[in-house]
Enzyme design. Structure first.
Site, PDB file in Angstrom:
ATOM      1  N   ASP A  68      -1.380  -4.015  -3.219  1.00 47.72           N
ATOM      2  CA  ASP A  68      -2.147  -2.784  -2.927  1.00 47.72           C
ATOM      3  C   ASP A  68      -3.640  -2.998  -3.141  1.00 47.72           C
ATOM      4  O   ASP A  68      -4.060  -3.993  -3.729  1.00 47.72           O
ATOM      5  CB  ASP A  68      -1.641  -1.618  -3.792  1.00 47.72           C
ATOM      6  CG  ASP A  68      -1.721  -0.271  -3.060  1.00 47.72           C
ATOM      7  OD1 ASP A  68      -2.627  -0.084  -2.220  1.00 47.72           O
ATOM      8  OD2 ASP A  68      -0.863   0.606  -3.332  1.00 47.72           O
TER       9      ASP A  68
ATOM     10  N   GLU B 238      -6.113 -10.824  -1.159  1.00 49.27           N
ATOM     11  CA  GLU B 238      -6.940 -10.617   0.040  1.00 49.27           C
ATOM     12  C   GLU B 238      -8.422 -10.537  -0.329  1.00 49.27           C
ATOM     13  O   GLU B 238      -9.163  -9.688   0.179  1.00 49.27           O
ATOM     14  CB  GLU B 238      -6.513  -9.324   0.757  1.00 49.27           C
ATOM     15  CG  GLU B 238      -5.032  -9.283   1.107  1.00 49.27           C
ATOM     16  CD  GLU B 238      -4.588  -7.995   1.780  1.00 49.27           C
ATOM     17  OE1 GLU B 238      -5.433  -7.213   2.230  1.00 49.27           O
ATOM     18  OE2 GLU B 238      -3.365  -7.770   1.840  1.00 49.27           O
TER      19      GLU B 238
ATOM     20  N   GLU C 200       0.798  -1.235   0.000  1.00 52.23           N
ATOM     21  CA  GLU C 200       0.000   0.000   0.000  1.00 52.23           C
ATOM     22  C   GLU C 200       0.831   1.285   0.000  1.00 52.23           C
ATOM     23  O   GLU C 200       0.568   2.200   0.777  1.00 52.23           O
ATOM     24  CB  GLU C 200      -0.958   0.006   1.196  1.00 52.23           C
ATOM     25  CG  GLU C 200      -1.860  -1.213   1.228  1.00 52.23           C
ATOM     26  CD  GLU C 200      -2.806  -1.260   2.433  1.00 52.23           C
ATOM     27  OE1 GLU C 200      -2.680  -0.397   3.319  1.00 52.23           O
ATOM     28  OE2 GLU C 200      -3.661  -2.153   2.467  1.00 52.23           O
TER      29      GLU C 200
HETATM   30  C1  XIL Z   1      -6.399  -6.408   8.166  1.00 54.76           C
HETATM   31  C2  XIL Z   1      -6.647  -7.577   9.097  1.00 54.76           C
HETATM   32  O1  XIL Z   1      -7.439  -8.536   8.438  1.00 54.76           O
HETATM   33  C3  XIL Z   1      -7.329  -7.090  10.357  1.00 54.76           C
HETATM   34  O2  XIL Z   1      -7.458  -8.152  11.289  1.00 54.76           O
HETATM   35  C4  XIL Z   1      -6.546  -5.942  10.971  1.00 54.76           C
HETATM   36  O3  XIL Z   1      -7.263  -5.409  12.066  1.00 54.76           O
HETATM   37  C5  XIL Z   1      -6.302  -4.852   9.952  1.00 54.76           C
HETATM   38  O4  XIL Z   1      -5.671  -5.400   8.822  1.00 54.76           O
HETATM   39  N1  XIL Z   1      -4.920  -4.675   3.602  1.00 54.76           N
HETATM   40  C6  XIL Z   1      -3.929  -5.474   4.101  1.00 54.76           C
HETATM   41  C7  XIL Z   1      -4.198  -6.356   5.256  1.00 54.76           C
HETATM   42  O5  XIL Z   1      -2.852  -5.564   3.500  1.00 54.76           O
HETATM   43  O6  XIL Z   1      -3.067  -6.494   6.066  1.00 54.76           O
HETATM   44  C8  XIL Z   1      -5.341  -5.848   6.083  1.00 54.76           C
HETATM   45  O7  XIL Z   1      -5.642  -6.848   7.065  1.00 54.76           O
HETATM   46  C9  XIL Z   1      -6.524  -5.552   5.221  1.00 54.76           C
HETATM   47  C10 XIL Z   1      -6.202  -4.488   4.208  1.00 54.76           C
END
Ligand code: XIL
Length: 637
Positions: free
Chosen positions: A393, A467, A324
């Site tokens: 990202d 993700e 990011e």
């Molecule tokens: C999130 C987790 O899932 C949560 O448990 C935490 O509170 C915040 O982070 N982008 C990312 C991840 O790269 O690391 C994030 O994960 C979600 C957004």
């Protein structure tokens, strides 16, 4: 007659004793297991609630000044820090790996407006972690408000639930606390359904994100059944590994989990090394919050990456090296990708890494805050040459953001070619690009995802969906699950997986961000493939067989009145995919890719029109969205 009177007396004494015992027993045995479901403080005790630890100055008084129900509540005074507050140990009373719903009623006393948090602390030593379950702002005049959320506890010998308030001296009341298993039946899944890892074995790896609670019982059985690669949801982030103090690395929590995954033959992906968020301050800031100098931050980054990437070398297949780095939204790509990066400063869209690298940069020599990105990749390559290095990202489907990420990748990979540290001239430095794929049912347009895949694969890097989740609703506006929204969500999953399969030549891994809706970080929008109790959703069937799902091959038990048991569909064997044109023959980026076409127009090099035409035809033929798709859905109970 005298005898009768005597018997009557004895019965009266007996009843009195029973009543007395009933009245005094709660006071003698505070916080017995069953009490966790109904802590109303009507027995005049705090029922096991205390201040959080010896440094917490909170004073807890059972009072009749105010009550959410009955006569009594707990008044919390004397706090001296935001983290202070009433806490209860639950490790002996909860079952690990099972979801609980936690509810607490709070009533602010002072100040007028403040922010409450309901949280849990796991562990009480070097491995301690804190999870915020829910937070809520309220005012005194709002009266009693409920803080409620769900949580799956790990197996640990120290677990507390506590209530804190951002205002360090806030005073408040709590009442009617309940910590109860969400489903009563725990978590279970249908292991007779096809394994997703198996279904996609000829296409890409299939993964999920985990926490420690996923290593117990049926949750772990589900992981073993469906996934062949796992990402730690939080445990491999810089704040989890880097410690609060410089040099205080902590691998004690993550190592045993990676061992277990290795024993099961499940691969691990590393997430993440260099990020503006969830990172300890010592990496790039002074104690007073100002940024370190470029040289100091660079030395810390190198030491951190050597330690962390070195520690996991050979145990992770890949790393999200930089996460990011670009601003949240980049609608139109600027001519230099650097101007779209998060800069120094304290806004939500800033990065202390950029700020520190800028602090002492020789701008005449072309140095800038952006240089931290190249350093991060080079340090990681040198620390773990075996890992595939990713840039990762979100909002990657925005035209501008997709373009700046591609430009950065191309430029830094070009620079690496002539870097004297490069001993593998044929190998890229940024070898992978991660589409976080945090989408929404109200705004996802799969053509945008297709455009990003098409643009990014021209960089030569492999791609991963890192993700994936699709909550119902739109940003900041979650919607509750309805049958219609569940269907919309499932169709998006199906369309995405068809797209991913078509691009399987360049997609290495698809990771869904979590196992079930209740434990998802976006649980309010029910974003995943399984419900909180492990029941598979329509989205699961959509992923299991996307073509069959969209073709309406499944009958929805909810749309049949017959009451006959559902028939589990046989999985459709993956159809061979047409081999996409080799990358070299693809046309250069066109204006179409940086300026999104209006919704009716299709981008020219886009494979999606065919899919949309087919899907559209099916919808027309089968008579409209709601009735079009009949999906077998196994319902529990
Ligand atoms: C999130 C987790 O899932 C949560 O448990 C935490 O509170 C915040 O982070 N982008 C990312 C991840 O790269 O690391 C994030 O994960 C979600 C957004």
């Amino acid at each position: 007659m005298r005898k009768y009177i005597k018997i009557k007396q004895w019965i009266t004494y007996f009843l009195l004793i029973i009543m007395l015992a009933a009245v005094i027993s709660p006071a003698l045995s505070p916080a017995a297991a069953a009490d966790l479901e109904a802590m109303d403080f009507e027995d005049g005790t705090t029922m096991g609630f205390t201040a959080r630890n010896e440094n917490d100055t909170s004073v807890l008084t059972v009072t009749d000044e105010m009550a959410h129900s009955g006569t009594y509540s707990i008044l919390v005074t004397g706090r001296s820090a935001g983290w202070n507050g009433p806490s209860i140990n639950v490790e002996d009373d909860i079952e690990p790996g099972v979801q609980y719903t936690i509810s607490v009623w709070v009533h602010a006393k002072t100040p007028d407006r403040s922010n409450f948090r309901l949280s849990t602390q796991i562990g009480n030593d070097a491995n301690v972690t804190y999870h915020n379950i829910i937070q809520r702002q309220t005012t005194v005049s709002e009266g009693w408000v409920e803080l409620t959320g769900t949580y799956v506890f790990p197996d640990d010998d120290y677990i507390t639930i506590y209530i804190e308030n951002d205002a360090s001296s806030a005073e408040f009341y709590i009442d009617d606390v309940s910590i109860a298993q969400t489903t009563g039946g725990g978590f279970s899944f249908d292991s007779s359904l096809p394994s997703l890892a198996e279904v996609y074995k000829d296409y890409f790896l299939i993964g999920s994100a985990y926490s420690r609670a996923d290593f117990a019982g049926q949750r772990f059985e589900l992981v073993r059944h469906h996934f062949n690669v796992m990402t730690a949801g939080n445990y491999m982030k810089p704040d989890a590994l880097g410690g609060r103090e410089k040099g205080a690395y902590n691998f004690a929590r993550i190592d045993p989990l990676i061992d277990i995954l290795e024993d099961e033959g499940i691969l691990s992906h590393g997430h993440t090394l260099v990020w503006h968020s969830q990172s300890p301050d010592w990496l790039n800031k002074n104690a007073d919050g100002t940024v370190l100098t470029r040289a100091e931050a660079r030395a810390n980054m190198q030491e951190f990456i050597n330690t962390v990437a070195g520690h996991f070398a050979g145990r992770v297949i890949s790393w999200d090296v930089v996460n990011e780095a670009f601003q949240t939204s980049v609608h139109t790509a600027p001519s230099d990708w650097r101007s779209a990066l998060r800069k120094g400063g304290t806004s939500n869209d800033s990065s202390a890494w950029f700020g520190a690298y800028e602090n002492g940069a020789d701008t005449d020599a072309g140095e800038s805050g952006a240089d931290y990105i190249y350093d991060a990749f080079v340090f990681t390559r040198l620390a773990d040459p075996g890992a595939i290095l990713y840039y990762n990202d979100f909002n990657e489907t925005e035209a501008g953001k997709r373009e700046v990420i591609a430009k950065m990748t191309e430029e830094l990979n070009e620079k690496w070619k002539t870097d004297p540290r490069n001993t593998e001239p044929d190998r890229l430095l940024i070898e992978g690009l991660g589409l976080q794929a945090h989408y929404w049912t109200d705004s996802l347009d799969v053509r945008d995802v297709s455009d990003t895949i098409n643009r990014w694969k021209r960089t030569g890097a492999e791609l991963s969906i890192t993700e994936l989740d699709i909550p119902m609703g739109s940003w900041n506006n979650y919607k509750s699950m309805t049958d219609a929204l569940e269907m919309t969500q499932a169709r998006f999953y199906a369309e995405l997986f068809i797209l991913f399969k078509r691009n399987a030549d360049c997609i290495a891994r698809v990771t869904i961000w979590g196992i079930d809706d209740a434990t998802s970080w976006r649980s309010a929008g029910s974003p995943l493939l399984f419900e909180g109790d492990g029941t598979e959703k329509l989205a699961f069937y959509a992923v299991m067989d996307p073509e069959g799902f969209l073709a309406g091959d499944y009958n929805d038990i909810r749309n049949t009145e017959s009451g006959e048991p559902p028939v589990t569909p046989a999985p459709t064997p993956p159809a061979p995919e047409p081999t996409p044109a080799p990358q070299e023959t693809l046309p250069p980026p066109t204006q179409d890719e940086t300026t999104p076409p209006p919704p009716e127009e299709m981008p020219s090099d886009n494979a999606m029109p065919v899919i949309f035409i087919i899907v559209g035809a099916i919808v027309l033929v089968t008579g409209g969205a709601g009735a079009a798709y009949y999906v077998i859905k196994k319902r529990k109970g």
